[in-house]
Design an enzyme around this catalytic site. Structure first.
Site, mmCIF file in Angstrom:
data_model
loop_
_atom_site.group_PDB
_atom_site.id
_atom_site.type_symbol
_atom_site.label_atom_id
_atom_site.label_comp_id
_atom_site.label_asym_id
_atom_site.label_seq_id
_atom_site.Cartn_x
_atom_site.Cartn_y
_atom_site.Cartn_z
ATOM 1 N N ASP A 78 42.232 36.442 33.976
ATOM 2 C CA ASP A 78 41.588 35.864 35.163
ATOM 3 C C ASP A 78 41.288 36.927 36.216
ATOM 4 O OD1 ASP A 78 40.516 33.830 36.668
ATOM 5 O OD2 ASP A 78 42.445 33.015 37.329
ATOM 6 N N HIS A 133 32.798 40.127 34.140
ATOM 7 C CA HIS A 133 33.067 39.703 32.755
ATOM 8 C C HIS A 133 32.796 40.859 31.793
ATOM 9 C CE1 HIS A 133 33.711 35.767 34.259
ATOM 10 N NE2 HIS A 133 32.446 35.498 34.523
ATOM 11 N N LEU A 191 47.325 42.757 13.483
ATOM 12 C CA LEU A 191 47.306 41.850 14.627
ATOM 13 C C LEU A 191 46.280 40.725 14.453
ATOM 14 C CD1 LEU A 191 48.077 41.539 17.822
ATOM 15 C CD2 LEU A 191 45.818 42.530 18.134
HETATM 16 C C1 IPE Z 1 41.266 29.983 33.314
HETATM 17 O O1 IPE Z 1 40.706 30.603 34.403
HETATM 18 C C2 IPE Z 1 40.361 30.068 32.137
HETATM 19 C C3 IPE Z 1 40.131 31.388 31.598
HETATM 20 C C4 IPE Z 1 40.672 32.509 31.975
HETATM 21 C C5 IPE Z 1 39.217 31.421 30.501
HETATM 22 P P1 IPE Z 1 39.910 29.798 35.505
HETATM 23 O O2 IPE Z 1 39.439 30.799 36.488
HETATM 24 O O3 IPE Z 1 38.880 28.946 34.882
HETATM 25 O O4 IPE Z 1 41.032 28.856 36.105
HETATM 26 P P2 IPE Z 1 41.133 28.115 37.516
HETATM 27 O O5 IPE Z 1 39.856 27.358 37.713
HETATM 28 O O6 IPE Z 1 41.314 29.161 38.554
HETATM 29 O O7 IPE Z 1 42.333 27.250 37.375
HETATM 30 C C1 IPE Z 2 38.205 34.874 34.216
HETATM 31 O O1 IPE Z 2 37.692 35.353 35.405
HETATM 32 C C2 IPE Z 2 37.161 34.700 33.143
HETATM 33 C C3 IPE Z 2 36.833 33.308 32.844
HETATM 34 C C4 IPE Z 2 37.369 32.259 33.373
HETATM 35 C C5 IPE Z 2 35.817 33.116 31.857
HETATM 36 P P1 IPE Z 2 37.038 34.395 36.464
HETATM 37 O O2 IPE Z 2 35.578 34.326 36.180
HETATM 38 O O3 IPE Z 2 37.725 33.086 36.515
HETATM 39 O O4 IPE Z 2 37.279 35.212 37.777
HETATM 40 P P2 IPE Z 2 37.679 34.628 39.202
HETATM 41 O O5 IPE Z 2 38.898 33.806 39.007
HETATM 42 O O6 IPE Z 2 36.532 33.823 39.688
HETATM 43 O O7 IPE Z 2 37.928 35.836 40.027
HETATM 44 MG MG MG Z 3 39.307 32.424 37.558
#
Ligand code: IPE
Ligand code: IPE
Ligand code: MG
Length: 259
Positions: free
Chosen positions: A39, A56, A150
């Protein structure tokens, strides 16, 4: 030239300390199944005034490095939460890019993964994924199916509540048709109805970016998982952080309800 020598020296010292830590870790119990909620990509990009998709893209490189180190440490399964069933709520251009990432990742790294004996798998709802996404993953799964290093398991369009509910529906169906008998339904047989039936429960969960929640990730499977949270954003996550998480895990006493 001098700068290059300095750089080489720096890299060498850092990698030798990492090397020592790796060797120490390998002497102890290494978690067999590590799950990561990757995240913070969006916030990483925002801090640099870049579009979210740049975060990303950067995060993808970290997936590569993390896979390599996990394999080296002897971790058996690395499950990476890449896209949740709730992530469809995001702007179309972001979702489109996230659906292209598996192709981009595997396009760049599949030969190396094959070379390193990594086996690619996925959990999640395949049906809603674009064909090009599923094709890329399907090919990688096929090309690595005989590898026994892995297991790199992508959770893509994965949501745990939906998974549990679907498992319940399948159980009911199997009970009605006589394939399953109610007396035989227990935690173990129920788990075999989940998308993770091939995997043991995660030993360690890592979540980056400072959020302290599960966001619908492996709710059943993580009943006794050790959690490790860090404020580091996923694109900034490095080998040292992974080692830190595992060192913390090795210092935990897991009791599973016992004494
Ligand atoms: C969780 O992250 C999903 C992934 C990392 C793929 P999110 O960014 O979607 O989660 P919330 O919305 O902060 O809970
Ligand atoms: C995690 O990073 C990747 C996915 C959920 C796909 P985020 O895109 O949720 O990044 P933040 O949380 O908005 O910083
Ligand atoms: Mg996120």
């Amino acid at each position: 030239m001098l700068n290059r020598i300095k750089l080489w020296k720096n890299q060498n010292t850092t990698s030798s300390t990492l090397r020592e830590r790796i060797e120490e870790i390998k002497k102890l119990r290494v978690p067999e199944h590590v799950a990561i909620i990757m995240d913070g990509n969006g916030r990483w990009a925002k801090k640099r005034a870049l579009p979210r998709i740049a975060g990303h893209h950067e995060g993808m490189k970290v997936v590569r490095k993390t896979t390599k180190l996990a394999n080296e440490l002897g971790i058996k399964t690395l499950t990476l939460y890449a896209f949740s069933t709730e992530n469809w709520k995001r702007p179309k251009n972001e979702v489109d890019y996230l659906m292209k990432l598996p192709e981009e990742f595997l396009g760049s790294f599949l030969p190396e993964l094959i070379e390193e004996n990594v086996q690619v798998k996925m959990i999640g709802y395949k049906e809603q994924l674009p064909l090009h996404t599923m094709n890329a993953i399907g090919r990688a799964m096929e090309d690595t199916k005989n590898n026994d290093g892995l297991v790199l398991n992508f959770a893509l369009n994965y949501g745990s509540r939906a998974e549990i509910l679907d498992a319940v529906k399948k159980v009911i169906k199997d009970c009605n048709s006589g394939i399953m008998e109610e007396e035989h339904l227990n935690e173990e047989t129920f788990a075999s109805y989940l998308m993770t039936s091939d995997f043991k429960d995660p030993d360690l969960l890592i979540r980056t970016s400072g959020e302290i929640r599960l966001s619908n990730f492996m709710l059943w499977q993580m009943a006794y998982t050790e959690f490790w949270f860090t404020d580091v954003l996923w694109p900034d996550f490095n080998d040292g952080h992974l080692l830190e998480a595992i060192e913390a895990f090795q210092g935990r006493q897991r009791r599973f309800g016992g004494v």
